[in-house]
Design a protein around this motif. Structure first.
Motif, PDB file in Angstrom:
ATOM      1  N   ALA A  49     -23.863  30.068  16.927  1.00 49.73           N
ATOM      2  CA  ALA A  49     -23.781  30.516  18.317  1.00 49.73           C
ATOM      3  C   ALA A  49     -22.366  30.359  18.860  1.00 49.73           C
ATOM      4  CB  ALA A  49     -24.772  29.720  19.174  1.00 49.73           C
ATOM      5  N   ALA A  50     -21.697  29.251  18.517  1.00 52.99           N
ATOM      6  CA  ALA A  50     -20.324  29.041  18.989  1.00 52.99           C
ATOM      7  C   ALA A  50     -19.388  30.089  18.404  1.00 52.99           C
ATOM      8  CB  ALA A  50     -19.853  27.633  18.626  1.00 52.99           C
ATOM      9  N   ARG A  69     -26.175  26.002  16.067  1.00 49.22           N
ATOM     10  CA  ARG A  69     -25.183  25.808  17.136  1.00 49.22           C
ATOM     11  C   ARG A  69     -23.809  26.303  16.706  1.00 49.22           C
ATOM     12  NH1 ARG A  69     -25.240  19.719  18.317  1.00 49.22           N
ATOM     13  NH2 ARG A  69     -23.735  20.307  19.942  1.00 49.22           N
ATOM     14  N   GLY A 110     -20.166  33.112  17.423  1.00 48.95           N
ATOM     15  CA  GLY A 110     -20.469  34.416  18.006  1.00 48.95           C
ATOM     16  C   GLY A 110     -20.073  34.550  19.452  1.00 48.95           C
ATOM     17  N   SER A 111     -19.702  33.455  20.109  1.00 43.85           N
ATOM     18  CA  SER A 111     -19.378  33.508  21.534  1.00 43.85           C
ATOM     19  C   SER A 111     -17.965  34.009  21.811  1.00 43.85           C
ATOM     20  CB  SER A 111     -19.557  32.120  22.155  1.00 43.85           C
ATOM     21  OG  SER A 111     -18.605  31.205  21.618  1.00 43.85           O
ATOM     22  N   PHE A 112     -17.112  34.113  20.773  1.00 46.12           N
ATOM     23  CA  PHE A 112     -15.732  34.532  20.978  1.00 46.12           C
ATOM     24  C   PHE A 112     -15.631  36.054  20.971  1.00 46.12           C
ATOM     25  CE2 PHE A 112     -15.340  30.331  18.990  1.00 46.12           C
ATOM     26  CZ  PHE A 112     -14.564  29.688  19.940  1.00 46.12           C
ATOM     27  N   ARG A 120     -19.123  35.936  10.671  1.00 50.23           N
ATOM     28  CA  ARG A 120     -19.172  36.752  11.904  1.00 50.23           C
ATOM     29  C   ARG A 120     -18.555  38.104  11.618  1.00 50.23           C
ATOM     30  NH1 ARG A 120     -16.200  38.498  16.286  1.00 50.23           N
ATOM     31  NH2 ARG A 120     -17.109  38.173  18.369  1.00 50.23           N
ATOM     32  N   GLY A 159     -19.450  41.244  16.162  1.00 50.87           N
ATOM     33  CA  GLY A 159     -19.857  40.026  16.842  1.00 50.87           C
ATOM     34  C   GLY A 159     -21.147  39.426  16.333  1.00 50.87           C
TER      35      GLY A 159
END
Length: 572
Positions: free
Chosen positions: A526-527, A523, A529-531, A464, A468
């Motif tokens: 995606a997790a 998944r 990148g969500s922070f 990451r 982001g």
């Protein structure tokens, strides 16, 4: 056409018997001969099921010289029975109409087909009974006529009447045999089902909890377990004298005011301090020494001798299950202690934040070879590694520790991640030629704007960026460590900037049997990148938990899970 059935249980035997009767009818075998075949085959199959093992029933049409056709029925014993000297069983019948044989199996398990086969067998039996009834009516007719003639005819009638009684006695004996076979089937079914219930859990306390529930109320009124490890091998307070005798002799004891007559069980006098109700005390045997004694009272006045034999066998199986569960728990505790001891604390360099999570599998031998590590090199760089040794249990944990120690030793001399993995590959191949592992190594240095990484048969790292955006580092990895192949594992370099976060993990985090591994990696990306940037900088451990929660929403895991997050700090 030759037909063959494999028989290992009651259901297989019933289907084979049905198919044999139908095929015999199709070959034109007369009903009376079919009935004799069914009775003889049933008796032999009952003996086969009692002896256990896998038996084979073969139906072979034979055409001899001159056009004579016969049907040969052959039961071949299991390998165990053959070794014990059990000969094959054979029966041959004449086939007046061999061309009527069907081309498909007659007992395929379809309820309609099985029902038709049952009704067909009843028709054969009805025909035999009808013939017998006709004979009895004929005998009665002649009895009335011959009684008016002479004593010689009366004597002949008496002989015919005796023959009729013999036939009825034969049918009564067959009914009794069927009843006994049904009782034997009931016991075997209970023993098989109870054994499955006792051998399923890997916790010996759960086995001890289930055992009394299985016995009551069908086979026991009260059940008491005396375990030597818990209560000591000396007679505990309140123990029945027969239980003490069973513990000391290792033989089942039957205590009552009358002889039990139970096979393999010693009779013991009743205790004057206790009621006159019979008691059966069975030791819990193992390969080394007894675990304890199972004491029970009968559900009624006394036990059926065959039920007592079945209870002794069930106790033996329960004892083996308890012993195996204790061995499993002991090995699991050792392996878990070793693994937890080897997963040391992570270093805290100024320029790099580290957070790791390890979760064992939720069922099975839940100690595996997944591991993570991070340490400094002499030049100031930091090595982060995640690996996975094949297999589970104590052996996998020990091999994981050896790989971890070897990697740290190799890293002291310097070397890139690819070079370190190459040396680990040679180390594992020479140390354990039949054991394999996967690993991914990343190297960070405070003075370098790049990160170097290498993988060997391992899922790709997920990176990451500070902005982001997340990408999977899917450059071609090396093969698994330890395979019989010479390889030089290549390094890969990627530019990184402060605020970059790298996720290293094992396949237990992303792989599911129903979906494969690629959806799991998506998944994970995606997790990650969500922070927000501040979340990763301030609470990297919380971010690790936030990644695990959605990816491990299912409570059951077949494999260990390992996750290592590396966050490049600003101004490091």
């Amino acid at each position: 056409m030759m037909r063959t059935w494999t028989i290992s249980g009651v259901l297989d035997a019933a289907r084979a018997r049905i198919a044999t009767a139908r095929l015999a009818a199709a070959h034109g075998v007369p009903p009376l001969e079919r009935t004799r075949l069914s009775a003889a085959l049933s008796a032999h199959l009952r003996q086969c099921l009692t002896k256990g093992g896998t038996w084979r029933l073969t139906l072979n049409p034979i055409t001899r010289a001159g056009g004579e056709s016969r049907l040969e029925v052959l039961v071949t014993p299991s390998p165990e029975a053959t070794a014990a000297g059990q000969p094959p069983w054979r029966m041959t019948l004449a086939c007046p109409e061999p061309d009527r044989a069907p081309q498909t199996d007659a007992a395929d398990g379809d309820p309609t087909t099985l029902a038709e086969a049952l009704l067909g067998a009843d028709e054969d039996t009805a025909l035999v009974l009808r013939k017998l009834r006709e004979q009895e009516e004929l005998v009665a007719f002649h009895r009335e006529e011959l009684q008016q003639t002479n004593q010689g005819v009366v004597a002949l009638h008496a002989e015919l009447d005796a023959a009729g009684r013999a036939q009825r006695e034969a049918f009564a004996a067959e009914r009794k045999a069927r009843t006994e076979a049904e009782e034997a089937r009931r016991r075997l079914t209970f023993l098989a089902d109870a054994s499955a219930v006792l051998t399923t859990p890997l916790n010996h306390h759960e086995i001890l909890r289930r055992l009394p529930d299985l016995l009551k109320p069908a086979y026991a009124g009260n059940v008491d377990l005396w375990l030597f490890e818990t209560d000591g091998d000396e007679p505990r307070e309140g123990a029945h004298p027969a239980a003490v005798t069973a513990a000391r002799t290792g033989r089942p004891q039957y205590a009552a005011d009358h002889p039990g007559g139970l096979a393999g069980v010693d009779d013991h006098p009743p205790s004057p301090e206790r009621s006159a109700r019979p008691v059966l005390c069975i030791p819990l045997p193992t390969r080394r020494e007894p675990l304890g004694v199972l004491t029970m009272s009968p559900p009624g006045e006394r036990w059926d001798p065959d039920d007592a034999v079945m209870l002794v066998e069930l106790t033996r199986r329960a004892s083996i299950a308890i012993d195996n569960a204790r061995r499993y728990e002991h090995n699991r505790d050792i392996a878990e202690t070793l693994q937890r001891a080897l997963l040391t604390e992570l270093p805290t360099p100024d320029f790099l934040g580290l957070a790791a999570r390890y979760l064992p599998a939720t069922h099975g031998l839940n100690i595996g070879g997944d591991w993570y590590d991070a340490f400094r090199q002499p030049d100031g760089g930091v090595i982060a590694v995640v690996g996975d040794v094949t297999g589970h249990g104590l052996h996998a944990a020990v091999m994981m520790s050896q790989l971890r120690t070897a990697l740290r030793a190799y890293a002291v001399d310097g070397g890139s991640p690819g070079r370190l993995l190459t040396r680990l590959h040679n180390f594992l191949h020479n140390l354990q030629p039949d054991l394999y592992a996967t690993a991914v190594i990343a190297r960070f240095h405070p003075d370098e704007p790049t990160m170097t990484w290498a993988a060997a048969g391992h899922p790709p790292p997920v990176l990451r960026g500070p902005d982001g955006r997340v990408r999977v580092l899917d450059a071609k990895p090396g093969a698994m460590l330890g395979i019989p192949l010479k390889q030089d594992i290549a390094d890969h370099t990627v530019r990184v900037a402060p605020g970059t976060t790298l996720a290293l993990y094992t396949d237990g985090l992303v792989e599911r049997r129903a979906r494969g591994i690629d959806p799991g990696i998506e998944r994970l990306a995606a997790a990650l990148g969500s922070f927000g940037p501040q979340e990763l900088r301030i609470d990297l451990g919380g971010a690790a938990d936030g990644i695990l929660d959605p990816l491990l929403s299912d409570s059951e895991r077949d494999d260990d899970v390992c996750l290592l997050l590396c966050h490049l700090r600003e101004g490091g």
